[in-house]
Design a protein around this motif. Structure first.
Motif, mmCIF file in Angstrom:
data_model
loop_
_atom_site.group_PDB
_atom_site.id
_atom_site.type_symbol
_atom_site.label_atom_id
_atom_site.label_comp_id
_atom_site.label_asym_id
_atom_site.label_seq_id
_atom_site.Cartn_x
_atom_site.Cartn_y
_atom_site.Cartn_z
ATOM 1 N N ILE A 155 15.289 19.705 -0.921
ATOM 2 C CA ILE A 155 16.162 18.675 -0.368
ATOM 3 C C ILE A 155 16.640 17.765 -1.501
ATOM 4 O O ILE A 155 16.113 17.811 -2.618
ATOM 5 C CB ILE A 155 15.442 17.814 0.696
ATOM 6 N N THR A 156 17.627 16.950 -1.208
ATOM 7 C CA THR A 156 18.074 15.926 -2.148
ATOM 8 C C THR A 156 17.456 14.599 -1.734
ATOM 9 O O THR A 156 17.705 14.113 -0.624
ATOM 10 C CB THR A 156 19.610 15.800 -2.143
ATOM 11 N N LEU A 157 16.630 14.040 -2.579
ATOM 12 C CA LEU A 157 15.996 12.771 -2.230
ATOM 13 C C LEU A 157 17.056 11.701 -1.995
ATOM 14 O O LEU A 157 18.005 11.579 -2.775
ATOM 15 C CB LEU A 157 15.051 12.319 -3.343
ATOM 16 N N PRO A 158 16.919 10.910 -0.938
ATOM 17 C CA PRO A 158 17.912 9.875 -0.635
ATOM 18 C C PRO A 158 18.046 8.860 -1.773
ATOM 19 O O PRO A 158 17.049 8.405 -2.340
ATOM 20 C CB PRO A 158 17.344 9.208 0.630
ATOM 21 N N LYS A 159 19.281 8.506 -2.101
ATOM 22 C CA LYS A 159 19.530 7.547 -3.185
ATOM 23 C C LYS A 159 18.881 6.200 -2.899
ATOM 24 O O LYS A 159 18.360 5.546 -3.804
ATOM 25 C CB LYS A 159 21.033 7.382 -3.406
ATOM 26 N N ASP A 160 18.919 5.766 -1.633
ATOM 27 C CA ASP A 160 18.312 4.477 -1.285
ATOM 28 C C ASP A 160 16.810 4.492 -1.520
ATOM 29 O O ASP A 160 16.226 3.492 -1.944
ATOM 30 C CB ASP A 160 18.600 4.124 0.172
ATOM 31 N N TYR A 161 16.172 5.633 -1.256
ATOM 32 C CA TYR A 161 14.729 5.724 -1.480
ATOM 33 C C TYR A 161 14.421 5.669 -2.967
ATOM 34 O O TYR A 161 13.481 4.981 -3.395
ATOM 35 C CB TYR A 161 14.176 7.002 -0.866
ATOM 36 N N ILE A 162 15.195 6.365 -3.773
ATOM 37 C CA ILE A 162 15.005 6.324 -5.222
ATOM 38 C C ILE A 162 15.216 4.909 -5.748
ATOM 39 O O ILE A 162 14.442 4.414 -6.577
ATOM 40 C CB ILE A 162 15.953 7.322 -5.913
ATOM 41 N N GLU A 163 16.241 4.244 -5.252
ATOM 42 C CA GLU A 163 16.506 2.859 -5.667
ATOM 43 C C GLU A 163 15.341 1.960 -5.290
ATOM 44 O O GLU A 163 14.933 1.079 -6.065
ATOM 45 C CB GLU A 163 17.793 2.360 -5.007
ATOM 46 N N LEU A 164 14.776 2.185 -4.113
ATOM 47 C CA LEU A 164 13.633 1.392 -3.666
ATOM 48 C C LEU A 164 12.436 1.595 -4.589
ATOM 49 O O LEU A 164 11.776 0.625 -4.991
ATOM 50 C CB LEU A 164 13.286 1.791 -2.232
ATOM 51 N N LEU A 165 12.159 2.861 -4.964
ATOM 52 C CA LEU A 165 11.009 3.151 -5.826
ATOM 53 C C LEU A 165 11.134 2.485 -7.189
ATOM 54 O O LEU A 165 10.124 2.167 -7.827
ATOM 55 C CB LEU A 165 10.854 4.658 -6.014
ATOM 56 N N LYS A 166 12.357 2.265 -7.626
ATOM 57 C CA LYS A 166 12.562 1.611 -8.924
ATOM 58 C C LYS A 166 12.345 0.106 -8.841
ATOM 59 O O LYS A 166 12.301 -0.572 -9.877
ATOM 60 C CB LYS A 166 13.976 1.915 -9.430
ATOM 61 N N THR A 167 12.190 -0.400 -7.605
ATOM 62 C CA THR A 167 11.851 -1.813 -7.398
ATOM 63 C C THR A 167 10.384 -1.973 -7.018
ATOM 64 O O THR A 167 9.687 -2.832 -7.540
ATOM 65 C CB THR A 167 12.739 -2.420 -6.299
ATOM 66 N N THR A 168 9.928 -1.134 -6.099
ATOM 67 C CA THR A 168 8.519 -1.131 -5.707
ATOM 68 C C THR A 168 8.152 0.281 -5.268
ATOM 69 O O THR A 168 8.853 0.886 -4.451
ATOM 70 C CB THR A 168 8.217 -2.145 -4.581
ATOM 71 N N ASN A 169 7.091 0.809 -5.831
ATOM 72 C CA ASN A 169 6.650 2.177 -5.564
ATOM 73 C C ASN A 169 5.886 2.221 -4.241
ATOM 74 O O ASN A 169 4.679 2.420 -4.184
ATOM 75 C CB ASN A 169 5.775 2.659 -6.729
ATOM 76 N N GLY A 170 6.623 1.981 -3.158
ATOM 77 C CA GLY A 170 6.002 1.874 -1.850
ATOM 78 C C GLY A 170 5.499 0.463 -1.608
ATOM 79 O O GLY A 170 5.542 -0.403 -2.496
ATOM 80 N N ALA A 171 5.029 0.208 -0.393
ATOM 81 C CA ALA A 171 4.551 -1.125 -0.034
ATOM 82 C C ALA A 171 3.763 -1.055 1.266
ATOM 83 O O ALA A 171 4.015 -0.180 2.106
ATOM 84 C CB ALA A 171 5.717 -2.092 0.122
ATOM 85 N N ASN A 172 2.804 -1.972 1.417
ATOM 86 C CA ASN A 172 2.104 -2.177 2.685
ATOM 87 C C ASN A 172 2.457 -3.590 3.145
ATOM 88 O O ASN A 172 2.063 -4.569 2.503
ATOM 89 C CB ASN A 172 0.590 -2.045 2.510
ATOM 90 N N LEU A 173 3.195 -3.695 4.252
ATOM 91 C CA LEU A 173 3.793 -4.971 4.634
ATOM 92 C C LEU A 173 3.308 -5.450 6.002
ATOM 93 O O LEU A 173 3.000 -4.647 6.875
ATOM 94 C CB LEU A 173 5.314 -4.846 4.647
ATOM 95 N N PHE A 174 3.270 -6.769 6.157
ATOM 96 C CA PHE A 174 2.907 -7.405 7.425
ATOM 97 C C PHE A 174 1.545 -6.916 7.913
ATOM 98 O O PHE A 174 1.394 -6.478 9.051
ATOM 99 C CB PHE A 174 3.980 -7.144 8.494
ATOM 100 N N SER A 175 0.552 -7.008 7.044
ATOM 101 C CA SER A 175 -0.795 -6.588 7.420
ATOM 102 C C SER A 175 -1.444 -7.646 8.304
ATOM 103 O O SER A 175 -1.347 -8.847 8.042
ATOM 104 C CB SER A 175 -1.646 -6.359 6.171
ATOM 105 N N VAL A 176 -2.096 -7.190 9.380
ATOM 106 C CA VAL A 176 -2.728 -8.080 10.344
ATOM 107 C C VAL A 176 -4.190 -7.692 10.514
ATOM 108 O O VAL A 176 -4.609 -6.591 10.146
ATOM 109 C CB VAL A 176 -2.005 -8.023 11.713
ATOM 110 N N LYS A 177 -4.951 -8.596 11.099
ATOM 111 C CA LYS A 177 -6.357 -8.336 11.421
ATOM 112 C C LYS A 177 -6.449 -7.924 12.881
ATOM 113 O O LYS A 177 -5.894 -8.581 13.757
ATOM 114 C CB LYS A 177 -7.197 -9.589 11.173
ATOM 115 N N ILE A 178 -7.158 -6.820 13.138
ATOM 116 C CA ILE A 178 -7.354 -6.356 14.501
ATOM 117 C C ILE A 178 -8.848 -6.347 14.797
ATOM 118 O O ILE A 178 -9.637 -5.745 14.052
ATOM 119 C CB ILE A 178 -6.751 -4.956 14.707
ATOM 120 N N ASN A 179 -9.236 -7.030 15.851
ATOM 121 C CA ASN A 179 -10.637 -7.128 16.243
ATOM 122 C C ASN A 179 -10.933 -6.132 17.359
ATOM 123 O O ASN A 179 -10.191 -6.025 18.335
ATOM 124 C CB ASN A 179 -10.957 -8.548 16.722
ATOM 125 N N SER A 180 -12.046 -5.408 17.204
ATOM 126 C CA SER A 180 -12.475 -4.442 18.205
ATOM 127 C C SER A 180 -13.981 -4.585 18.395
ATOM 128 O O SER A 180 -14.779 -4.051 17.620
ATOM 129 C CB SER A 180 -12.137 -3.018 17.761
#
Length: 202
Positions: A60-85
């Motif tokens: 496949i051809t990797l999406p240009k927007d995804y490549i552009e994103l990786l050049k800013t941040t190599n992935g991310a974990n966002l809006f992490s919350v605490k869940i009680n069980s």
């Protein structure tokens, strides 16, 4: 991409309350559970993208927007919350953007966080999901945060750049967008009423 402006702005907003690891992973609003509210990883060079992602996804051809994103941040974990069980609590990142880990998971120090591996995650899909769809994110919808395992996979069609959301390991499309940027911004907007802590209801 408007999403990249969001990344820049949030890093600036919480610059005084962050931890930067030796491998340059950034933890914004750090705590115990979750480890932080926002986690960004060191940007990738074009050479790394070519050698480890373009070559890996050669069909496949990797999406240009995804490549552009990786050049800013190599992935991310966002809006992490605490869940009680019951007596236990755990963290959940409401939006995970997949990236390229640069160290092996086994033996990796706890303070050397890496992104979820986009190569591995692209193998985890329903058999009827088209092969030219590229999985780039995992999303927990606000109405599902208390249910535990109702995650949503987010794919971009590498032919027309449209984006589709399907429940994890299912083929039914539950939402779609015209492009990756529209998708990410819409998901962020959906978290305007997000709380820091939730009770798991099972």
């Amino acid at each position: 991409m408007n999403f990249l402006k969001y990344v820049t702005d949030i890093k600036k907003e919480f610059a005084s309350d962050c931890i930067i690891r030796d491998n340059k992973t950034i933890l914004l609003l750090p705590g115990e559970i979750p480890k932080c509210k926002y986690m960004f990883f060191e940007a990738l060079s074009q050479d790394l993208i070519d050698d480890f992602l373009v070559e890996h996804f050669s069909d496949i051809t990797l999406p240009k927007d995804y490549i552009e994103l990786l050049k800013t941040t190599n992935g991310a974990n966002l809006f992490s919350v605490k869940i009680n069980s019951g007596k236990f609590s755990f963290a959940n990142s409401m939006l995970i953007i997949l990236g390229l880990p640069r160290t092996q998971p086994f033996g990796r120090p706890l303070d050397m966080e890496e992104p979820f591996d986009v190569r591995v995650e692209n193998l985890a899909r329903h058999k009827n999901i088209p092969s030219h769809w590229f999985k780039f994110a995992i999303w927990t919808q606000l109405e599902d945060v208390e249910k535990g395992d109702n995650q949503t996979d987010v794919f971009v069609d590498t032919i027309n750049n449209k984006v589709f959301a399907c429940r994890k390991n299912q083929e039914h499309i539950i939402k779609e967008w015209d492009c990756m940027d529209e998708c990410l911004c819409d998901i962020i907007d959906s978290f305007k009423d997000l709380k820091d802590e939730y009770e798991l209801k099972i």
